[in-house]
Scaffold this motif. Sequence first.
Motif, short mmCIF file in Angstrom:
data_model
loop_
_atom_site.label_atom_id
_atom_site.label_comp_id
_atom_site.label_asym_id
_atom_site.label_seq_id
_atom_site.Cartn_x
_atom_site.Cartn_y
_atom_site.Cartn_z
N GLU A 1 0.84 -1.21 0.00
CA GLU A 1 0.00 0.00 0.00
C GLU A 1 0.87 1.26 0.00
O GLU A 1 0.62 2.21 -0.76
CB GLU A 1 -0.91 -0.01 1.23
N LEU A 2 1.91 1.25 0.82
CA LEU A 2 2.81 2.40 0.86
C LEU A 2 3.53 2.61 -0.47
O LEU A 2 3.87 3.74 -0.83
CB LEU A 2 3.84 2.21 1.98
N ALA A 3 3.76 1.50 -1.20
CA ALA A 3 4.44 1.58 -2.49
C ALA A 3 3.49 1.97 -3.62
O ALA A 3 3.92 2.09 -4.78
CB ALA A 3 5.11 0.24 -2.81
N GLY A 4 2.19 2.13 -3.30
CA GLY A 4 1.24 2.59 -4.31
C GLY A 4 0.31 1.53 -4.87
O GLY A 4 -0.47 1.81 -5.78
N ASN A 5 0.38 0.32 -4.35
CA ASN A 5 -0.51 -0.74 -4.84
C ASN A 5 -1.88 -0.60 -4.18
O ASN A 5 -2.02 -0.79 -2.96
CB ASN A 5 0.08 -2.12 -4.53
N LYS A 6 -2.90 -0.30 -4.96
CA LYS A 6 -4.26 -0.13 -4.45
C LYS A 6 -5.13 -1.35 -4.71
O LYS A 6 -6.34 -1.31 -4.51
CB LYS A 6 -4.91 1.11 -5.10
N ASN A 7 -4.50 -2.43 -5.16
CA ASN A 7 -5.28 -3.62 -5.51
C ASN A 7 -4.81 -4.80 -4.66
O ASN A 7 -4.30 -5.80 -5.17
CB ASN A 7 -5.14 -3.94 -6.99
N THR A 8 -4.95 -4.66 -3.35
CA THR A 8 -4.62 -5.75 -2.42
C THR A 8 -5.84 -6.06 -1.57
O THR A 8 -6.71 -5.20 -1.37
CB THR A 8 -3.44 -5.38 -1.50
N GLU A 9 -5.88 -7.28 -1.06
CA GLU A 9 -7.02 -7.70 -0.24
C GLU A 9 -6.55 -8.73 0.78
O GLU A 9 -5.76 -9.62 0.46
CB GLU A 9 -8.12 -8.29 -1.12
N LEU A 10 -7.02 -8.59 2.01
CA LEU A 10 -6.69 -9.52 3.08
C LEU A 10 -7.93 -10.29 3.48
O LEU A 10 -8.96 -9.71 3.80
CB LEU A 10 -6.14 -8.76 4.30
N ILE A 11 -7.82 -11.62 3.46
CA ILE A 11 -8.91 -12.50 3.90
C ILE A 11 -8.43 -13.22 5.16
O ILE A 11 -7.42 -13.93 5.12
CB ILE A 11 -9.29 -13.54 2.83
N VAL A 12 -9.14 -13.01 6.26
CA VAL A 12 -8.78 -13.64 7.53
C VAL A 12 -9.74 -14.79 7.79
O VAL A 12 -10.95 -14.57 7.96
CB VAL A 12 -8.82 -12.64 8.69
N LEU A 13 -9.23 -16.01 7.81
CA LEU A 13 -10.07 -17.16 8.09
C LEU A 13 -10.28 -17.27 9.60
O LEU A 13 -9.32 -17.28 10.38
CB LEU A 13 -9.43 -18.46 7.57
N GLN A 14 -11.54 -17.34 9.98
CA GLN A 14 -11.91 -17.48 11.38
C GLN A 14 -12.06 -18.96 11.73
O GLN A 14 -12.14 -19.82 10.84
CB GLN A 14 -13.23 -16.74 11.65
N PRO A 15 -12.09 -19.30 13.04
CA PRO A 15 -12.22 -20.72 13.43
C PRO A 15 -13.39 -21.43 12.77
O PRO A 15 -13.30 -22.60 12.39
CB PRO A 15 -12.39 -20.64 14.94
N GLU A 16 -14.51 -20.70 12.60
CA GLU A 16 -15.68 -21.33 11.98
C GLU A 16 -15.49 -21.57 10.48
O GLU A 16 -16.23 -22.36 9.88
CB GLU A 16 -16.94 -20.49 12.21
N ASP A 17 -14.52 -20.91 9.87
CA ASP A 17 -14.25 -21.10 8.44
C ASP A 17 -13.46 -22.38 8.18
O ASP A 17 -13.46 -22.89 7.06
CB ASP A 17 -13.46 -19.91 7.88
N ASN A 18 -12.75 -22.86 9.18
CA ASN A 18 -11.92 -24.06 9.03
C ASN A 18 -12.09 -24.95 10.26
O ASN A 18 -11.33 -24.83 11.24
CB ASN A 18 -10.46 -23.68 8.84
N PRO A 19 -13.05 -25.85 10.23
CA PRO A 19 -13.30 -26.72 11.38
C PRO A 19 -12.25 -27.80 11.59
O PRO A 19 -12.26 -28.50 12.59
CB PRO A 19 -14.66 -27.34 11.06
N SER A 20 -11.32 -27.95 10.63
CA SER A 20 -10.31 -28.99 10.74
C SER A 20 -9.44 -28.77 11.97
O SER A 20 -8.99 -27.65 12.24
CB SER A 20 -9.41 -29.01 9.49
N PRO A 21 -9.19 -29.84 12.75
CA PRO A 21 -8.30 -29.70 13.92
C PRO A 21 -6.84 -29.52 13.52
O PRO A 21 -6.01 -29.14 14.34
CB PRO A 21 -8.51 -31.03 14.66
N ASN A 22 -6.53 -29.77 12.26
CA ASN A 22 -5.16 -29.63 11.76
C ASN A 22 -4.92 -28.20 11.30
O ASN A 22 -5.32 -27.81 10.21
CB ASN A 22 -4.92 -30.61 10.61
N LYS A 23 -4.30 -27.40 12.13
CA LYS A 23 -4.06 -25.99 11.80
C LYS A 23 -2.69 -25.84 11.15
O LYS A 23 -1.69 -25.49 11.78
CB LYS A 23 -4.16 -25.13 13.07
#
Length: 326
Positions: A280-302
């Motif tokens: 973002e500081l370098a001028g890239n306005k096309n980035t996106e962050l997806i944060v997976l929550q515990p309910e998004d991944n029920p697998s016990p293998n993290k």
Amino acid sequence: MKTLFKLLFFLFLIIFSGKSFSQEIVENYKPLKNDSLRFGTGDKDFLPFIQSGYTLMLPENKTTKGVLIFLEDSGYDKKNKSSKQIYNQASEKGFAVLSVSTEIPFDFYLSKLSMISTHKLIREVFDKHNLPNENIFFLGAGLVGHRAMPYIKFMKESNLEFQLNIKGIVICNFTMDFTRKWYQHKRDIRINRINLWEPKFINYMLETHLKGTPKTAPKNYNNFSSYSYFDERKENIKFYKNYAVRAYIEPSIKYKLINQLRTLYENNATDMVGFLAELELAGNKNTELIVLQPEDNPSPNKSTQATWDAINKNELTDWIIKQTEK
């Protein structure tokens, strides 16, 4: 009754097959080399080489609009297991999916030879199968995703005749700051609360190829890291600032605290958020962050692979298509 059941079952197969996408799979791997790679100082610290080569999924009866590239390992795991998860979605949208492997087991692309090998294989595939050099995306979690970063840097720094026209990068839960990673593993070894194979292996490889530790060779660690909090100049950011970037993280803070006694500093999410901030500081306005929550991944293998497994591939494919329209 049995005849009726068979007819219904046959009808189901016809309908199900009609919804599947026709694909052509091409595999080309070299014979296995009878040799091994040292990964530690012990007498038994060797890993056998794996097969270099590629697997290509081509959508049949469709014009190929672009290529999704995974720099996957051909050994020690189910071959192409990350890329296979997006075959159907890619085929539907007219994208080819390419998996490329070097002969180095658990290859961190610490050597230029690995990146040269990868580049030759990619060019061979594009030439042989007449793939379009447009709408190119690199994707992957863990080592699969990490390899794309030094490879892209290598390709842009080198005066190579063949250059990929990269549109975007999908990065998922992997290390970007290898200074941080080295210190993480030193702590793992000191407190001895997890299986120490990986910490010892990675630190040995880093110290061997980067000619020291972050204390004795900080510039080498900064140069190898796609992003490092400790690199004040953040010189590697420029190699990625013009691409669409989507990052997936699954911090699993409580899990790591309870099971590994790891802190927020021993977390790949730290690197990836920092990387996006610098873009973002370098001028890239096309980035996106997806944060997976515990309910998004029920697998016990993290694990990094488990994060990739939990991603909604249909939604990810929609994001890729949107980038091609910009």
